[in-house]
Design a protein around this motif. Structure first.
Motif, PDB file in Angstrom:
ATOM      1  N   GLU A  86       0.845  -1.190   0.039  1.00 61.98           N
ATOM      2  CA  GLU A  86      -0.041  -0.046  -0.006  1.00 61.98           C
ATOM      3  C   GLU A  86       0.888   1.308   0.036  1.00 61.98           C
ATOM      4  OE1 GLU A  86      -3.434   2.036   0.068  1.00 61.98           O
ATOM      5  OE2 GLU A  86      -3.735  -0.051   0.281  1.00 61.98           O
ATOM      6  N   THR A  92       2.696   1.764  -3.438  1.00 64.04           N
ATOM      7  CA  THR A  92       1.647   2.268  -4.551  1.00 64.04           C
ATOM      8  C   THR A  92       1.218   3.702  -4.151  1.00 64.04           C
ATOM      9  OG1 THR A  92       0.886   0.142  -4.546  1.00 64.04           O
ATOM     10  CG2 THR A  92      -0.531   1.884  -5.368  1.00 64.04           C
ATOM     11  N   ARG A 125       2.503   6.890  -6.625  1.00 61.95           N
ATOM     12  CA  ARG A 125       1.382   7.617  -7.147  1.00 61.95           C
ATOM     13  C   ARG A 125       1.950   9.101  -6.691  1.00 61.95           C
ATOM     14  NH1 ARG A 125      -3.748   9.953  -6.886  1.00 61.95           N
ATOM     15  NH2 ARG A 125      -4.965   9.681  -8.837  1.00 61.95           N
ATOM     16  N   LEU A 163       6.848   1.531  -8.137  1.00 60.58           N
ATOM     17  CA  LEU A 163       5.672   0.839  -8.550  1.00 60.58           C
ATOM     18  C   LEU A 163       6.237  -0.348  -9.555  1.00 60.58           C
ATOM     19  CD1 LEU A 163       3.898   4.121  -9.870  1.00 60.58           C
ATOM     20  CD2 LEU A 163       3.200   2.890  -7.819  1.00 60.58           C
ATOM     21  N   ALA A 210       6.402  -2.722  -6.503  1.00 59.22           N
ATOM     22  CA  ALA A 210       4.902  -3.062  -6.036  1.00 59.22           C
ATOM     23  C   ALA A 210       4.207  -4.120  -7.022  1.00 59.22           C
ATOM     24  CB  ALA A 210       3.931  -1.852  -6.161  1.00 59.22           C
ATOM     25  N   ARG A 220      -5.169  -1.740  -8.242  1.00 64.83           N
ATOM     26  CA  ARG A 220      -4.354  -0.423  -8.151  1.00 64.83           C
ATOM     27  C   ARG A 220      -3.242  -0.156  -8.492  1.00 64.83           C
ATOM     28  NH1 ARG A 220      -4.150   2.345  -3.191  1.00 64.83           N
ATOM     29  NH2 ARG A 220      -5.499   0.551  -2.455  1.00 64.83           N
ATOM     30  N   VAL A 221      -2.264  -1.166  -8.160  1.00 62.54           N
ATOM     31  CA  VAL A 221      -0.722  -1.066  -8.259  1.00 62.54           C
ATOM     32  C   VAL A 221      -0.597  -0.945 -10.001  1.00 62.54           C
ATOM     33  CG1 VAL A 221       1.312  -2.432  -8.456  1.00 62.54           C
ATOM     34  CG2 VAL A 221       0.116  -2.455  -6.398  1.00 62.54           C
ATOM     35  N   THR A 247      -1.817   2.378 -11.282  1.00 61.16           N
ATOM     36  CA  THR A 247      -1.072   3.464 -10.846  1.00 61.16           C
ATOM     37  C   THR A 247       0.340   3.353 -11.500  1.00 61.16           C
ATOM     38  OG1 THR A 247      -1.989   3.381  -8.589  1.00 61.16           O
ATOM     39  CG2 THR A 247       0.085   4.491  -8.922  1.00 61.16           C
TER      40      THR A 247
END
Length: 87
Positions: A4, A7, A11, A26, A29, A45-46, A49
């Motif tokens: 988390e 990420t 971002r 990233l 991640a 979401r990874v 992003t």
């Protein structure tokens, strides 16, 4: 929580005009989330992003490759009507 953080920090860096600093975070991640399936919101979401960071870095081929890979990954287990796929 590490995933988390990577990420979120990635971002923040990308949208602060520092995509070159964001991309390694990233990409790390992405590696850490590789065991998760597309139903995992954070794993998805990874990927989004990472695509955003490539967009900010004006690396369109890499951005599109991540998005294409994400869609293929999602379609392995999710129906085309799933919210993650439609996104």
């Amino acid at each position: 929580h590490h995933l988390e953080w990577l990420t979120t920090r990635g971002r923040q860096l990308a949208h602060s005009g520092k995509p070159d600093e964001a991309l390694p975070l990233l990409q790390r991640a992405l590696v850490l989330s590789a065991a998760s399936g597309p139903e995992d919101e954070l794993a998805t979401r990874v990927r989004y992003t990472l695509a955003e960071a490539y967009s900010v870095a004006k690396q369109t081929p890499q951005e599109l490759a991540v998005l294409d890979d994400t869609l293929a990954w999602q379609r392995q287990t999710l129906p085309d009507t799933h919210a993650q796929v439609l996104r």
